[in-house]
Design a protein around this motif. Structure first.
Motif, short mmCIF file in Angstrom:
data_model
loop_
_atom_site.label_atom_id
_atom_site.label_comp_id
_atom_site.label_asym_id
_atom_site.label_seq_id
_atom_site.Cartn_x
_atom_site.Cartn_y
_atom_site.Cartn_z
N PRO A 4 0.79 -1.22 0.00
CA PRO A 4 0.00 0.00 0.00
C PRO A 4 0.83 1.28 0.00
CG PRO A 4 -0.14 -1.08 2.13
CD PRO A 4 0.61 -2.00 1.23
N GLU A 43 -12.91 0.19 -10.09
CA GLU A 43 -12.91 -0.80 -9.00
C GLU A 43 -14.32 -0.98 -8.42
OE1 GLU A 43 -10.40 -2.58 -7.27
OE2 GLU A 43 -8.90 -2.04 -8.76
N GLU A 130 -18.76 -1.12 4.34
CA GLU A 130 -17.37 -1.54 4.60
C GLU A 130 -16.70 -2.04 3.33
OE1 GLU A 130 -15.03 -4.78 7.28
OE2 GLU A 130 -16.75 -3.78 8.21
N SER A 131 -17.41 -2.87 2.58
CA SER A 131 -16.87 -3.39 1.33
C SER A 131 -16.63 -2.27 0.32
CB SER A 131 -17.83 -4.43 0.75
OG SER A 131 -17.41 -4.84 -0.52
N ALA A 133 -16.09 0.95 1.02
CA ALA A 133 -14.98 1.78 1.50
C ALA A 133 -13.64 1.11 1.20
CB ALA A 133 -15.12 2.05 3.00
N GLU A 134 -13.54 -0.19 1.41
CA GLU A 134 -12.31 -0.92 1.11
C GLU A 134 -11.99 -0.87 -0.39
OE1 GLU A 134 -9.88 -2.18 3.01
OE2 GLU A 134 -11.01 -1.22 4.64
N THR A 135 -13.02 -0.93 -1.20
CA THR A 135 -12.83 -0.86 -2.65
C THR A 135 -12.28 0.50 -3.05
OG1 THR A 135 -14.62 -2.45 -2.97
CG2 THR A 135 -13.99 -1.12 -4.88
N LYS A 137 -10.53 2.55 -1.13
CA LYS A 137 -9.14 2.60 -0.65
C LYS A 137 -8.22 1.83 -1.58
CE LYS A 137 -10.47 3.02 4.18
NZ LYS A 137 -10.51 2.31 5.46
N ARG A 138 -8.65 0.65 -1.99
CA ARG A 138 -7.84 -0.18 -2.89
C ARG A 138 -7.61 0.53 -4.22
NH1 ARG A 138 -10.61 -4.50 -2.32
NH2 ARG A 138 -11.88 -4.29 -4.17
N ASP A 158 -9.26 8.93 7.00
CA ASP A 158 -9.37 7.47 7.12
C ASP A 158 -8.36 6.75 6.25
OD1 ASP A 158 -11.36 7.76 8.95
OD2 ASP A 158 -12.97 7.37 7.54
N LEU A 159 -7.82 7.41 5.22
CA LEU A 159 -6.80 6.78 4.38
C LEU A 159 -5.49 6.62 5.14
CD1 LEU A 159 -7.31 8.52 0.91
CD2 LEU A 159 -7.99 6.23 1.59
N ASN A 162 -4.27 3.27 6.40
CA ASN A 162 -3.78 2.28 5.44
C ASN A 162 -2.45 2.68 4.88
OD1 ASN A 162 -6.03 0.40 5.44
ND2 ASN A 162 -7.17 2.16 4.71
#
Length: 162
Positions: A4, A43, A130-131, A133-135, A137-138, A158-159, A162
């Motif tokens: 990351p 994404e 949650e899913s 938000a993770e997407t 971030k990814r 929030d980034l 990570n």
């Protein structure tokens, strides 16, 4: 998954990051923002379809309405999303058919229509948040380098986790 901290080796740097072209910093920043947004949207498309069973454009409508408990006039939604009213009318009809939004006339204005999320839509967004938000971030991690991520972190704390 890629480390990351750094951009994956197989992913080229965005040409607008170098700053050795004709564009002033503001336009380079705009190009970076557009490219990062495109990466995140790419994404998100399949995750949105899989989790919410709506199109990406319909998802944007849901996200906008999620921040407005009382709902919004359709004309305002169209303005905020930069969509033609006719296209938005179709999207709202699809969302209403799916039980995700309600439409009602605005009191005192024959032509005014207000749309709001249903409890079903709120629950779906809670379950998928949650899913999603993770997407996001990814998508950002894969595209944005350390300096750009630091700048975004100032905007999106929030980034930093990570």
């Amino acid at each position: 998954m890629a480390d990351p901290v750094e951009r994956p080796a197989d992913q080229p740097e965005c040409p607008s990051l170098r700053g050795d072209g004709l564009l002033p910093p503001e336009l380079r920043a705009w190009m970076l923002l557009l490219a990062a947004t495109g990466a995140v949207e790419q994404e998100l498309r399949s995750v949105v379809k899989g989790n919410l069973d709506v199109s990406h454009d319909e998802f944007l409508v849901l996200c906008l309405l999620a921040e407005q408990p009382e709902g919004l006039r359709m004309t305002r939604v169209a303005e905020l999303l930069g969509r033609p009213k006719t296209r938005l009318t179709y999207q709202i009809a699809c969302l209403q058919h799916a039980g995700l939004v309600t439409r009602k006339s605005v009191c005192g204005d024959k032509r005014g229509i207000e749309v709001a999320l249903t409890e079903k839509a709120r629950q779906l967004l809670r379950e998928a948040s949650e899913s999603l938000a993770e997407t996001v971030k990814r998508g950002l991690v894969q595209f944005v380098g350390r300096e750009q991520r630091d700048a975004l972190t100032a905007l999106f704390p929030d980034l930093a986790a990570n």
